[in-house]
Motif scaffolding. Structure first.
Motif, PDB file in Angstrom:
ATOM      1  N   ALA A 174      -1.669  22.646  28.191  1.00  0.00           N
ATOM      2  CA  ALA A 174      -1.196  23.824  27.471  1.00  0.00           C
ATOM      3  C   ALA A 174      -0.250  23.427  26.344  1.00  0.00           C
ATOM      4  N   VAL A 175       0.632  22.458  26.613  1.00  0.00           N
ATOM      5  CA  VAL A 175       1.583  22.011  25.592  1.00  0.00           C
ATOM      6  C   VAL A 175       0.850  21.386  24.406  1.00  0.00           C
ATOM      7  N   THR A 176      -0.160  20.572  24.675  1.00  0.00           N
ATOM      8  CA  THR A 176      -0.943  19.952  23.602  1.00  0.00           C
ATOM      9  C   THR A 176      -1.672  21.007  22.779  1.00  0.00           C
ATOM     10  N   ALA A 177      -2.270  21.982  23.462  1.00  0.00           N
ATOM     11  CA  ALA A 177      -2.982  23.049  22.762  1.00  0.00           C
ATOM     12  C   ALA A 177      -2.037  23.838  21.863  1.00  0.00           C
ATOM     13  N   MET A 178      -0.821  24.080  22.349  1.00  0.00           N
ATOM     14  CA  MET A 178       0.146  24.814  21.538  1.00  0.00           C
ATOM     15  C   MET A 178       0.594  23.985  20.341  1.00  0.00           C
ATOM     16  N   GLY A 179       0.691  22.680  20.522  1.00  0.00           N
ATOM     17  CA  GLY A 179       1.054  21.808  19.407  1.00  0.00           C
ATOM     18  C   GLY A 179       0.019  21.867  18.296  1.00  0.00           C
ATOM     19  N   VAL A 180      -1.253  21.851  18.667  1.00  0.00           N
ATOM     20  CA  VAL A 180      -2.331  21.966  17.680  1.00  0.00           C
ATOM     21  C   VAL A 180      -2.244  23.306  16.962  1.00  0.00           C
ATOM     22  N   ALA A 181      -1.967  24.365  17.725  1.00  0.00           N
ATOM     23  CA  ALA A 181      -1.865  25.704  17.138  1.00  0.00           C
ATOM     24  C   ALA A 181      -0.725  25.780  16.129  1.00  0.00           C
ATOM     25  N   VAL A 182       0.400  25.170  16.448  1.00  0.00           N
ATOM     26  CA  VAL A 182       1.553  25.199  15.541  1.00  0.00           C
ATOM     27  C   VAL A 182       1.230  24.473  14.236  1.00  0.00           C
ATOM     28  N   VAL A 183       0.564  23.326  14.327  1.00  0.00           N
ATOM     29  CA  VAL A 183       0.205  22.562  13.123  1.00  0.00           C
ATOM     30  C   VAL A 183      -0.747  23.370  12.242  1.00  0.00           C
ATOM     31  N   LEU A 184      -1.781  23.961  12.845  1.00  0.00           N
ATOM     32  CA  LEU A 184      -2.732  24.767  12.085  1.00  0.00           C
ATOM     33  C   LEU A 184      -2.054  25.990  11.468  1.00  0.00           C
ATOM     34  N   THR A 185      -1.108  26.546  12.198  1.00  0.00           N
ATOM     35  CA  THR A 185      -0.373  27.709  11.695  1.00  0.00           C
ATOM     36  C   THR A 185       0.384  27.363  10.424  1.00  0.00           C
ATOM     37  N   ALA A 186       1.049  26.215  10.427  1.00  0.00           N
ATOM     38  CA  ALA A 186       1.825  25.803   9.252  1.00  0.00           C
ATOM     39  C   ALA A 186       0.919  25.475   8.069  1.00  0.00           C
ATOM     40  N   VAL A 187      -0.145  24.722   8.318  1.00  0.00           N
ATOM     41  CA  VAL A 187      -1.041  24.289   7.236  1.00  0.00           C
ATOM     42  C   VAL A 187      -1.730  25.482   6.581  1.00  0.00           C
ATOM     43  N   THR A 188      -2.269  26.392   7.401  1.00  0.00           N
ATOM     44  CA  THR A 188      -2.956  27.548   6.835  1.00  0.00           C
ATOM     45  C   THR A 188      -1.973  28.498   6.155  1.00  0.00           C
ATOM     46  N   GLY A 189      -0.738  28.506   6.605  1.00  0.00           N
ATOM     47  CA  GLY A 189       0.268  29.339   5.951  1.00  0.00           C
ATOM     48  C   GLY A 189       0.489  28.898   4.515  1.00  0.00           C
ATOM     49  N   ILE A 190       0.559  27.599   4.302  1.00  0.00           N
ATOM     50  CA  ILE A 190       0.706  27.061   2.942  1.00  0.00           C
ATOM     51  C   ILE A 190      -0.498  27.424   2.090  1.00  0.00           C
ATOM     52  N   ASP A 191      -1.689  27.368   2.697  1.00  0.00           N
ATOM     53  CA  ASP A 191      -2.914  27.697   1.963  1.00  0.00           C
ATOM     54  C   ASP A 191      -2.898  29.156   1.509  1.00  0.00           C
ATOM     55  N   TYR A 192      -2.418  30.052   2.360  1.00  0.00           N
ATOM     56  CA  TYR A 192      -2.357  31.468   1.990  1.00  0.00           C
ATOM     57  C   TYR A 192      -1.365  31.699   0.851  1.00  0.00           C
ATOM     58  N   VAL A 193      -0.284  30.959   0.844  1.00  0.00           N
ATOM     59  CA  VAL A 193       0.684  31.082  -0.250  1.00  0.00           C
ATOM     60  C   VAL A 193       0.013  30.711  -1.568  1.00  0.00           C
ATOM     61  N   VAL A 194      -0.739  29.618  -1.568  1.00  0.00           N
ATOM     62  CA  VAL A 194      -1.439  29.179  -2.776  1.00  0.00           C
ATOM     63  C   VAL A 194      -2.446  30.235  -3.225  1.00  0.00           C
ATOM     64  N   GLN A 195      -3.219  30.797  -2.260  1.00  0.00           N
ATOM     65  CA  GLN A 195      -4.199  31.828  -2.596  1.00  0.00           C
ATOM     66  C   GLN A 195      -3.531  33.055  -3.203  1.00  0.00           C
ATOM     67  N   ALA A 196      -2.410  33.467  -2.614  1.00  0.00           N
ATOM     68  CA  ALA A 196      -1.709  34.666  -3.084  1.00  0.00           C
ATOM     69  C   ALA A 196      -1.189  34.470  -4.508  1.00  0.00           C
ATOM     70  N   VAL A 197      -0.607  33.312  -4.770  1.00  0.00           N
ATOM     71  CA  VAL A 197      -0.072  33.034  -6.106  1.00  0.00           C
ATOM     72  C   VAL A 197      -1.193  33.020  -7.136  1.00  0.00           C
ATOM     73  N   ARG A 198      -2.313  32.393  -6.806  1.00  0.00           N
ATOM     74  CA  ARG A 198      -3.441  32.331  -7.733  1.00  0.00           C
ATOM     75  C   ARG A 198      -4.042  33.711  -7.964  1.00  0.00           C
ATOM     76  N   LEU A 199      -4.191  34.506  -6.896  1.00  0.00           N
ATOM     77  CA  LEU A 199      -4.753  35.843  -7.028  1.00  0.00           C
ATOM     78  C   LEU A 199      -3.864  36.721  -7.895  1.00  0.00           C
ATOM     79  N   ARG A 200      -2.571  36.640  -7.681  1.00  0.00           N
ATOM     80  CA  ARG A 200      -1.636  37.443  -8.479  1.00  0.00           C
ATOM     81  C   ARG A 200      -1.664  37.011  -9.956  1.00  0.00           C
ATOM     82  N   ALA A 201      -1.739  35.700 -10.180  1.00  0.00           N
ATOM     83  CA  ALA A 201      -1.773  35.194 -11.556  1.00  0.00           C
ATOM     84  C   ALA A 201      -3.042  35.650 -12.270  1.00  0.00           C
ATOM     85  N   ARG A 202      -4.196  35.572 -11.575  1.00  0.00           N
ATOM     86  CA  ARG A 202      -5.454  36.023 -12.181  1.00  0.00           C
ATOM     87  C   ARG A 202      -5.420  37.516 -12.457  1.00  0.00           C
TER      88      ARG A 202
END
Length: 210
Positions: free
Chosen positions: A174-202
């Motif tokens: 369970a601890v390992t699975a949660m660790g993977v979830a936390v990493v994916l959460t952080a990485v995809t969060g950064i991706d959404y920030v990039v998408q939002a900035v680009r969408l707003r700029a366009r």
């Protein structure tokens, strides 16, 4: 021109337009999304029943959580397969996901089963992405990406393991699975920030150009 060819080309067939009509707001995909939201308080009631650590109630809570999580898979598939994608669904679906996973994380932390820092990291990311969606909504809707879906799946699996009354020997899983979830959460969060900035700029550039 054959009828099938006419439909593929977008020309009228039999005097009728072949343009696909917008999906109705009230459809099975959106109903499943709303069902997931309604299951959140039911899950919390079962999670905290009998002090929150009764094995039987934890199994029941796991079942409710799994049922709610399954609706996420079906509503997305149905929406794509039957052309039921709506702007409401694009916004409500990730909100329903966040309500389910967020309530589970907070509940597990209140029970002392999950460190608060994990809940806070995930909560900040999820709330931030939701605010980003509303920040750019006048320019367009940011749909759930594949990375976002993978993140949600990882969170669901990890939370499900924590909700289950697992023996201590299986807790490292369970601890390992949660660790993977936390990493994916952080990485995809950064991706959404990039998408939002680009969408707003366009969007701003298009308005200025108009």
């Amino acid at each position: 021109m054959s009828e099938s060819a006419a439909r593929g080309s977008g020309h009228p067939v039999g005097g009728r337009s072949a343009v696909r009509r917008p999906a109705p707001l009230l459809n099975i995909a959106n109903v499943l999304t709303l069902t997931r939201l309604l299951l959140v308080p039911v899950f919390l009631l079962t999670l905290f029943a009998e002090g929150g650590h009764d094995p039987v109630w934890r199994l029941i809570a796991s079942g409710v959580f799994a049922l709610a999580a399954i609706t996420d898979r079906f509503d997305g598939d149905l929406a794509r397969r039957h052309g039921l994608i709506t702007d409401f669904g694009k916004v409500a679906d990730p909100i329903a996901d966040k309500a389910l996973t967020g309530s589970a994380l907070v509940g597990l932390s209140l029970l002392g089963d999950l460190p608060w820092w994990v809940t806070l990291v995930i909560a900040v990311r999820e709330i931030g992405v939701t605010l980003l969606r509303f920040w750019v909504i006048r320019y367009g809707v940011i749909p759930a990406s594949r990375g976002g879906k993978a993140k949600t799946l990882a969170q669901v699996v990890a939370i499900g393991l924590y909700v289950l009354p697992l023996p201590s020997v299986l807790m490292p899983v369970a601890v390992t699975a949660m660790g993977v979830a936390v990493v994916l959460t952080a990485v995809t969060g950064i991706d959404y920030v990039v998408q939002a900035v680009r969408l707003r700029a366009r969007g701003r550039q298009a308005r200025t150009g108009a």
